[in-house]
Design a protein around this motif. Structure first.
Motif, PDB file in Angstrom:
ATOM      1  N   ASP A 122      31.356  -8.598  37.392  1.00 13.55           N
ATOM      2  CA  ASP A 122      31.722  -8.056  36.088  1.00 13.55           C
ATOM      3  C   ASP A 122      31.533  -9.103  34.987  1.00 13.55           C
ATOM      4  N   ARG A 135      33.720 -10.278  32.983  1.00  9.79           N
ATOM      5  CA  ARG A 135      34.897 -11.107  32.742  1.00  9.79           C
ATOM      6  C   ARG A 135      34.804 -12.357  33.612  1.00  9.79           C
ATOM      7  N   CYS A 170      37.661  -7.749  38.118  1.00  3.11           N
ATOM      8  CA  CYS A 170      38.157  -6.437  37.693  1.00  3.11           C
ATOM      9  C   CYS A 170      38.412  -5.515  38.882  1.00  3.11           C
ATOM     10  N   THR A 182      34.609  -5.262  30.703  1.00  4.85           N
ATOM     11  CA  THR A 182      35.776  -6.120  30.476  1.00  4.85           C
ATOM     12  C   THR A 182      37.027  -5.536  31.125  1.00  4.85           C
ATOM     13  N   CYS A 183      36.871  -4.723  32.155  1.00  2.88           N
ATOM     14  CA  CYS A 183      37.974  -4.141  32.947  1.00  2.88           C
ATOM     15  C   CYS A 183      38.730  -3.033  32.226  1.00  2.88           C
TER      16      CYS A 183
END
Length: 430
Positions: free
Chosen positions: A358, A360, A365, A377-378
């Motif tokens: 992901d 992030r 996530c 970004t979850c």
């Protein structure tokens, strides 16, 4: 002791085993696989259960006989102790005889020893009997546990066999025996060639369609389960949804929580679930359908109030070397809630709890939420999250559910979802 229940159960078990062996060892009439029927497996399981019940009855009878034996020993001990008073006992060394009688102290000592020895023997017999009963009961409990495990295993095997038999029925060519060529009720057979000689190879069969869109172009208008074969891929079954816009391939369906979607990378790559219920088609299969072409992705969602939402947008799905990245144009990414999107668009790789791709850098996530998804970004979407049968009260729990932020918000777990894909430039049949 009677052995009728155990013997009967053994006969049932032997009959069931013989049936299974004869079914497997019999002459093969066709090339189709022979699966043990559920009735045969059920007979085998019930035979094992009856055998366990027979053993338990045998243990109960043994316990009753030991109790009766204990009562007899106790009665005998009392009678024998009364008889010992009139029995002449041998003298201990050093004892004195006066007027032909034994010294009272010596006599009392010998009587105490005799009584103690008898009580000790009775105690040890009773203890041995209880120990044997406990050991036998423990073995019976272990047997029942194993039989219950076998029953659960047989039920799982039964479901697996039903699934395989339905797939065999779908894959059976029309040139085979008519019994094998009959479709399962409610399912559709893929389009195959006209009957040909079995000795000819598969090149005489018509080529399978590459995707649902090609099926639509060939005149198919009914939705259902079909067999397709994308270029460079082995054949596999897909759900096709035929609409006025053409044929769409269903790649995901959630509606009752019957399938666990919190799975590792390899499961999401290969696919899992039930094509007739909840399932994930598999990233590699989806990529074989889309190839290097751009596609349209359709997302159908329903909340707990019965309201529905349909989204459609263009995408491009990369291969495994890109972690099956979903490439979005800048306008689409902005509409889906992304911020600071470059003009060239946004590429979002697929992530699972054991392979973190992901966007992030400080968080996984998939591990923080649930399931595998194209996480940015979850917080934008996750249609493979944990399924809730009702909306949880705790916000921390709701964030792990199925959500689409731009529709019902970040902390609203959806009731049902379906994801479909359609290549924009489907290849023409050769």
């Amino acid at each position: 002791m009677r052995g009728t229940p155990t013997a009967g159960a053994a006969l049932v078990l032997c009959a069931a085993t013989a049936g299974l062996l004869s079914a497997q060892a019999g002459p093969v009439q066709s090339k189709s696989p022979r699966f043990a029927s559920w009735d045969e497996m059920n007979v085998l399981a019930h035979g094992l259960l009856q055998l366990g019940q027979g053993l338990r009855e045998h243990a109960e009878r043994t316990r009753g006989q030991l109790s009766a034996l204990e009562r007899r020993l106790s009665a005998c001990g009392s009678a024998c102790q009364g008889a010992k008073g009139s029995t002449t006992l041998p003298l201990a060394p050093g004892s004195r005889v006066s007027s032909g009688e034994v010294d009272p102290e010596v006599l009392h000592s010998l009587q105490v020893r005799a009584t103690g020895a008898g009580s000790s023997r009775r105690y040890w017999r009773s203890w041995l009997g209880r120990t044997q009963l406990k050991a036998q009961n423990s073995r019976i409990q272990q047997l029942f546990h194993k039989v219950a495990q076998q029953q659960r295993h047989l039920e799982k095997q039964h479901l697996r066999i039903k699934s395989l038999q339905s797939q065999v029925g779908l894959l059976a060519p029309t040139h085979l025996d008519s019994e094998m060529a009959k479709p399962v009720r409610g399912k559709r057979l893929p389009k195959m060639a006209q009957p040909v000689d079995v000795a000819h190879n598969a090149s005489h069969l018509h080529r399978l369609p590459r995707d649902c869109q090609e099926l639509f172009q060939n005149g198919e208008r009914q939705s259902g389960l079909f067999e397709i074969q994308p270029q460079g891929s082995p054949p596999f079954l897909v759900n096709c949804n035929m609409t006025s816009d053409g044929g769409w391939t269903v790649i995901q369906r959630r509606h009752d929580g019957s399938v666990d979607f919190n799975r590792p990378w390899e499961a999401y790559k290969a696919g899992f679930g039930d094509p007739q219920g909840e399932f994930w088609l598999g990233l590699e299969k989806v990529h074989s359908i889309t190839g290097d072409h751009d596609s349209r992705l359709a997302v159908q969602m329903r909340d707990w109030d019965g309201k529905a939402e349909l989204l459609q947008f263009p995408v491009h799905l990369g291969g495994e070397d890109t972690a099956y990245s979903l490439q979005l144009t800048s306008s689409v990414a902005s509409q889906l809630g992304a911020t600071a999107v470059p003009p060239s668009g946004l590429s979002v790789p697929f992530s699972t709890w054991d392979q973190d791709h992901d966007l992030r850098g400080d968080k996984n996530c998939a591990k923080s939420l649930s399931g595998g998804w194209w996480f940015g970004t979850c917080s934008h979407s996750n249609l493979n999250g944990q399924y809730f049968h009702s909306i949880p009260q705790q916000r921390q729990e709701r964030k792990k559910g199925i959500f689409w932020k731009t529709w019902r918000g970040r902390y609203y777990p959806l009731q049902a979802t379906t994801i479909l894909i359609q290549p924009i430039a489907a290849g023409a049949a050769s």
